[in-house]
Design a protein around this motif. Sequence first.
Motif, PDB file in Angstrom:
ATOM      1  N   HIS A 218       0.811  -1.221   0.000  1.00 48.70           N
ATOM      2  CA  HIS A 218       0.000   0.000   0.000  1.00 48.70           C
ATOM      3  C   HIS A 218       0.850   1.279   0.000  1.00 48.70           C
ATOM      4  O   HIS A 218       1.908   1.337   0.631  1.00 48.70           O
ATOM      5  N   SER A 219       0.338   2.317  -0.658  1.00 48.30           N
ATOM      6  CA  SER A 219       0.836   3.683  -0.452  1.00 48.30           C
ATOM      7  C   SER A 219      -0.363   4.626  -0.524  1.00 48.30           C
ATOM      8  O   SER A 219      -1.290   4.390  -1.310  1.00 48.30           O
ATOM      9  N   CYS A 220      -0.331   5.700   0.279  1.00 53.64           N
ATOM     10  CA  CYS A 220      -1.431   6.674   0.205  1.00 53.64           C
ATOM     11  C   CYS A 220      -1.308   7.541  -1.050  1.00 53.64           C
ATOM     12  O   CYS A 220      -2.242   8.261  -1.396  1.00 53.64           O
ATOM     13  N   PRO A 222      -0.480   6.191  -4.376  1.00 53.73           N
ATOM     14  CA  PRO A 222      -0.122   4.994  -5.143  1.00 53.73           C
ATOM     15  C   PRO A 222       0.323   5.332  -6.558  1.00 53.73           C
ATOM     16  O   PRO A 222      -0.013   6.393  -7.072  1.00 53.73           O
ATOM     17  N   THR A 225      -3.339   1.306  -9.871  1.00 48.84           N
ATOM     18  CA  THR A 225      -4.656   1.052  -9.278  1.00 48.84           C
ATOM     19  C   THR A 225      -5.230  -0.236  -9.846  1.00 48.84           C
ATOM     20  O   THR A 225      -4.939  -0.611 -10.979  1.00 48.84           O
ATOM     21  N   SER A 257      -3.479   1.843  -3.379  1.00 53.52           N
ATOM     22  CA  SER A 257      -4.024   2.330  -2.106  1.00 53.52           C
ATOM     23  C   SER A 257      -5.034   1.313  -1.580  1.00 53.52           C
ATOM     24  O   SER A 257      -5.900   0.865  -2.319  1.00 53.52           O
ATOM     25  N   GLU A 262      -8.739   8.954   0.232  1.00 51.12           N
ATOM     26  CA  GLU A 262      -7.534   9.764   0.096  1.00 51.12           C
ATOM     27  C   GLU A 262      -7.723  11.161   0.678  1.00 51.12           C
ATOM     28  O   GLU A 262      -6.752  11.853   0.919  1.00 51.12           O
ATOM     29  N   ARG A 269      -5.983   8.309   8.317  1.00 51.07           N
ATOM     30  CA  ARG A 269      -5.600   7.223   7.385  1.00 51.07           C
ATOM     31  C   ARG A 269      -4.812   6.168   8.140  1.00 51.07           C
ATOM     32  O   ARG A 269      -4.993   4.970   7.955  1.00 51.07           O
ATOM     33  N   CYS A 280       1.664   3.039   7.752  1.00 52.69           N
ATOM     34  CA  CYS A 280       2.146   3.472   6.433  1.00 52.69           C
ATOM     35  C   CYS A 280       3.254   4.517   6.592  1.00 52.69           C
ATOM     36  O   CYS A 280       3.138   5.444   7.389  1.00 52.69           O
TER      37      CYS A 280
END
Length: 507
Positions: A218-220, A222, A225, A257, A262, A269, A280
């Motif tokens: 995961h990344s906030c 990203p 998708t 994500s 977001e 988050r 994260c």
Amino acid sequence: MSFSHSAPSFDISSYPQVTVRSLDNDERKGRGLFASTAFEPGQLILKERPILHTAYPEARAFTPTSDLEIPYDWQRLLYLYAFYRTHNLQSGVLDGILTELSVDGVCSDLARDADPDREREFREWADDWVEWYNAQNASSQWRPTSEEMFRLIAILETNSHSRDEDDMRDLRDPRTDAADTTNVAMFSNLPVPGEEEEEEEIKDEACGLWVIASMLNHSCLPNCTVFIPPTKRSGAEPMLYLRCIRPVAAGDELLVSYHDEEFLPTLDRRAMLMPRGFECHCALCEGAVREYMRGAVCPGPGCDGICCPVKVGGQMGWVCHLCNGVLSDRQVSDLEAKEEQWMSEWEHILAMTLGDTPTDQCTHLLAYQVLNHYSQPFPPPSQPLPCPPPSFLSPMHPTHSHIYTFLKFILFENSVWLRQHFGDDGVRGVLRAMLSAVQTALGSLNDGGNSVNVSEERRVLGYWVVKEAERQLGRVASVDDRMRWESIREEGLVIWQVGMRYLCSTD
Ligand SMILES: C[S@@+](CC[C@H](N)C(=O)[O-])C[C@H]1O[C@@H](n2cnc3c(N)ncnc32)[C@H](O)[C@@H]1O
């Protein structure tokens, strides 16, 4: 015994565009999926078949039972797993899944801290399933064990993807989807959930496990998708499309994500991700990128910029994106106190807009002030209001997640209330305020326009703006009104189309 589709299998070598490897520099993350070549936004990275999916006829043939607490889609996946085992299909892949896939979303220390009861509950579900399944299938040669079922449940919790019809509404063309009555439902009071809804739930659920995609961390912010096109009606196999949304260089880790929120502040988050078993440390969470949804109006004379928290020279500060002015410690602590005040007022606003008889005129005033402050134009209140306006709104920018959440809540959950109190001007004002808040927030990230284009929030908002404008155009007669709604529709359409291009352009 044959399988209705050609048997799913798992072989990473058939996906030369990606590799799986351990993250040596960040052990907490375990393994990740890496790009073997560069990708541009909009490009398809890979297309994968599921190993377990509720859409497979063998899973569909099973009718979930309300005797068990296990969600219906998971019951179908457990049943499909049992079908494979009973008919001795896919044993190697299933064994690999059970031993290899992460269960951190349930069994890691962070997941346990976040929800101490969940692991116990999942173990109970596994025990119940085993008992129930064995009673129903007394003559079956294969018998599940509680440990195996618990592991499968923990794997599903950590790795599965699901999508229901609700999530997919905004993927239809908002202008041509004539049969879609969701707009009407959205803009009137929604029915209380009941048995009918439960029936729908059984029909609609679409959940599955894709093995390569289960390696995605995961990344906030990203760079790719996941998109799973609807399959319910066509009967086609549910493929998972992994699409690039921010530029990727060869060797980069591919990151998606895990939350679709977001527009939440970093702390919120973080709290959402804890039950998923990790904290994260992406650029947004670490302050390397502006925390764009905690915006304050820049106090610099004549400056229209937004101040947001970001790390500068190793220190966190609130910095203006235009004049680079930094808020003083005093200004930051005042602002934080105002954020808290907002949260304490939130309950009042909810009580009022959820349809309870308003007993406190101040809550009316508060909602009025917020709408009037951040959207335009609104008619003045019909009666003089008995208390002074709240003082905490002015330093918060409309991009601030509290304001954004409020506008979204009012528009999408309580639009009847909005219409009754403020008429069509009110609805238009909120739509415009939201469009500009989203645009300004993402634009202030200054990453070559990528964030503005790829934001899921922006695409969904674009869809609802067009739906609302279309509905209004079928209703209003005056030339002025039509022109206003047409311009809003055009604005929404551009946003929706750009988002769609990034999400599901044709390969
Ligand atoms: C779908 S799996 C991803 C693949 C996983 N890293 C593995 O080795 O199997 C989800 C799990 O990966 C880990 N993970 C995902 N994103 C992470 C991140 N940004 N930081 C730390 N751990 C992460 C968490 O343990 C999470 O429960």
